[in-house]
Write a protein that holds these residues in place. Structure first.
Motif, mmCIF file in Angstrom:
data_model
loop_
_atom_site.group_PDB
_atom_site.id
_atom_site.type_symbol
_atom_site.label_atom_id
_atom_site.label_comp_id
_atom_site.label_asym_id
_atom_site.label_seq_id
_atom_site.Cartn_x
_atom_site.Cartn_y
_atom_site.Cartn_z
ATOM 1 N N PHE A 39 0.831 -1.204 0.000
ATOM 2 C CA PHE A 39 0.000 0.000 0.000
ATOM 3 C C PHE A 39 0.864 1.251 0.000
ATOM 4 C CE2 PHE A 39 -4.515 -0.791 0.191
ATOM 5 C CZ PHE A 39 -4.568 -2.155 0.395
ATOM 6 N N SER A 42 2.390 1.830 -3.385
ATOM 7 C CA SER A 42 1.458 2.267 -4.429
ATOM 8 C C SER A 42 0.948 3.682 -4.182
ATOM 9 C CB SER A 42 0.278 1.306 -4.523
ATOM 10 O OG SER A 42 -0.669 1.621 -3.530
ATOM 11 N N LEU A 56 5.255 -4.083 -7.172
ATOM 12 C CA LEU A 56 4.033 -4.626 -6.569
ATOM 13 C C LEU A 56 3.931 -6.127 -6.805
ATOM 14 C CD1 LEU A 56 1.408 -1.853 -7.359
ATOM 15 C CD2 LEU A 56 2.212 -2.565 -5.118
ATOM 16 N N ILE B 71 -9.179 3.128 -2.403
ATOM 17 C CA ILE B 71 -8.063 2.396 -1.798
ATOM 18 C C ILE B 71 -8.329 2.061 -0.328
ATOM 19 C CG2 ILE B 71 -6.535 4.211 -0.891
ATOM 20 C CD1 ILE B 71 -5.539 1.529 -3.384
ATOM 21 N N VAL B 74 -10.359 -1.085 -0.134
ATOM 22 C CA VAL B 74 -9.527 -2.260 -0.418
ATOM 23 C C VAL B 74 -8.678 -2.624 0.792
ATOM 24 C CG1 VAL B 74 -7.762 -3.182 -1.943
ATOM 25 C CG2 VAL B 74 -9.455 -1.619 -2.843
ATOM 26 N N ALA B 75 -8.158 -1.598 1.489
ATOM 27 C CA ALA B 75 -7.326 -1.869 2.662
ATOM 28 C C ALA B 75 -8.145 -2.597 3.732
ATOM 29 C CB ALA B 75 -6.761 -0.565 3.214
ATOM 30 N N LEU B 205 -4.179 -2.007 -6.508
ATOM 31 C CA LEU B 205 -3.049 -1.095 -6.249
ATOM 32 C C LEU B 205 -2.408 -0.639 -7.553
ATOM 33 C CD1 LEU B 205 -1.394 -2.560 -3.041
ATOM 34 C CD2 LEU B 205 -3.034 -0.718 -3.296
ATOM 35 N N VAL B 208 -4.977 1.955 -9.359
ATOM 36 C CA VAL B 208 -5.078 3.346 -8.946
ATOM 37 C C VAL B 208 -3.883 4.176 -9.422
ATOM 38 C CG1 VAL B 208 -6.553 2.989 -6.952
ATOM 39 C CG2 VAL B 208 -4.079 2.777 -6.687
#
Lengths: 123, 210
Positions: A39, A42, A56, B71, B74-75, B205, B208
């Motif tokens: 995360f 990204s 990734l 995002i 998704v997390a 990921l 985006v």
């Protein structure tokens, strides 16, 4: 009495011995760290932008490895041979399907006539 | 020596059959067969991943990944699945030691986390369809809904299977065949988490930032 043979007598997903809370907790820790890394990478500009996809993918593959070893208990011991061989075959097919499709489609795209030329010919 | 023989007759049938030359115990055969099924399932997902990767940019003038994916959602989904995998693993440790109460608690948590994941996914999908970004909008969205929707279907089936299995433990107790099914469920649930890792990084990921 000979030494007890253990070959083939471990089911996929069986832990060595009894399996432990520690194994799962360590796996959770590694998985959380790798997820966080994905995360962060990204959402920030830590990685060179064109290399982001590769970065990734590497993090994802690492995390899948963590899941296999710590959650599914796939090890490299001799009693795991069948499980690992089947997994290796699965990975081979997955690689062929994914990389083959991408390769062929990229090649077709590359051989497509540019849009302008195509329109010219349709006139 | 006689003590040993008496011991041997006390072990369950499955272990006793695990001789040097005889067939493998039932639970090994069952789990191995299920492992093969999981690998074939993963190959099916690979085909959908390849489709998605090829059609990724074909938005037909519609919304692209960058405009659609949230995002934070998704997390939260990722954390739900990861922790549900963890509680499922711990639960299987306790049922292997015949400790039912912690097993029920941990599998209950697994169910709740899986249900939260599913709720978030359904919410995301319905929001996308409502805003005109349904599966028929573009090739990109068709492949997205096929891939992520198939994973969601697997999670739905997994949740039903979990309920069924826990009910069996409650009704029949931790007998060998019930434990075998629970073991297969554990494999299934962990495999779903592995597929989600790929979906999360390669679809969301990368999407985006594309």
């Amino acid at each position: 009495m000979g030494e007890q043979k253990k070959t083939d007598h471990r089911a996929p997903g069986d832990a060595e011995g009894e399996g432990s809370i520690l194994t799962y907790t360590a796996g959770l820790g590694f998985a959380l760290a790798l997820t966080a890394a994905s995360f962060i990478v990204s959402q920030s500009h830590l990685l060179w932008a064109p290399g982001l996809a590769v970065g990734l993918a590497v993090l994802a593959i690492a995390q899948m490895g963590v899941h296999l070893v710590f959650f599914l208990n796939i090890g490299s011991g001799p009693d795991n041979t069948n499980t690992v061989l089947a997994l290796a075959f699965g990975i081979l097919i997955v690689t062929l399907v994914v990389s083959g499709s991408l390769w062929i489609m990229a090649n077709l795209n590359g051989n497509m006539m540019p849009g302008a030329v195509m329109q010219e010919m349709q006139k | 020596m006689t003590a040993q023989v008496a011991d041997a007759s006390a072990v369950p049938e499955e272990v006793a059959r695990a001789g040097d030359d005889g067939p493998a115990p039932v639970r090994v055969v069952v789990a191995y067969g299920f492992w093969i099924f999981l690998l074939s399932d993963i190959i099916m997902f690979a085909a959908l991943f390849a489709t998605y990767a090829v059609l990724n940019g074909q938005t037909a003038g519609g919304p692209s990944a960058r405009h659609l994916f949230d995002i934070r959602n998704v997390a939260i989904e990722t954390l739900c699945l990861l922790f549900s995998s963890y509680t499922c693993g711990l639960g299987s440790l306790f049922i292997a030691r015949r400790r039912l109460r912690p097993f029920y608690v941990l599998f209950g948590m697994t169910f709740v986390l899986g249900a939260i994941f599913l709720g978030l996914e359904i919410h995301e999908f319905s929001g996308m369809v409502a805003s005109g970004a349904g599966p028929s909008r573009s090739a990109f969205l068709s492949s997205f809904f096929a891939l992520v929707g198939l994973h969601g279907t697997h999670v739905t089936i997994g949740l039903l299977w979990l309920l069924f299995n826990v009910a069996q433990v409650a009704a029949k107790g931790p007998r060998p065949f019930v434990l075998r099914r629970l073991h297969c469920f554990g494999l299934f649930w962990h495999a779903l988490d592995i597929i989600w890792v790929a979906v999360m990084s390669l679809v969301y990921l990368m999407g985006v930032r594309a």
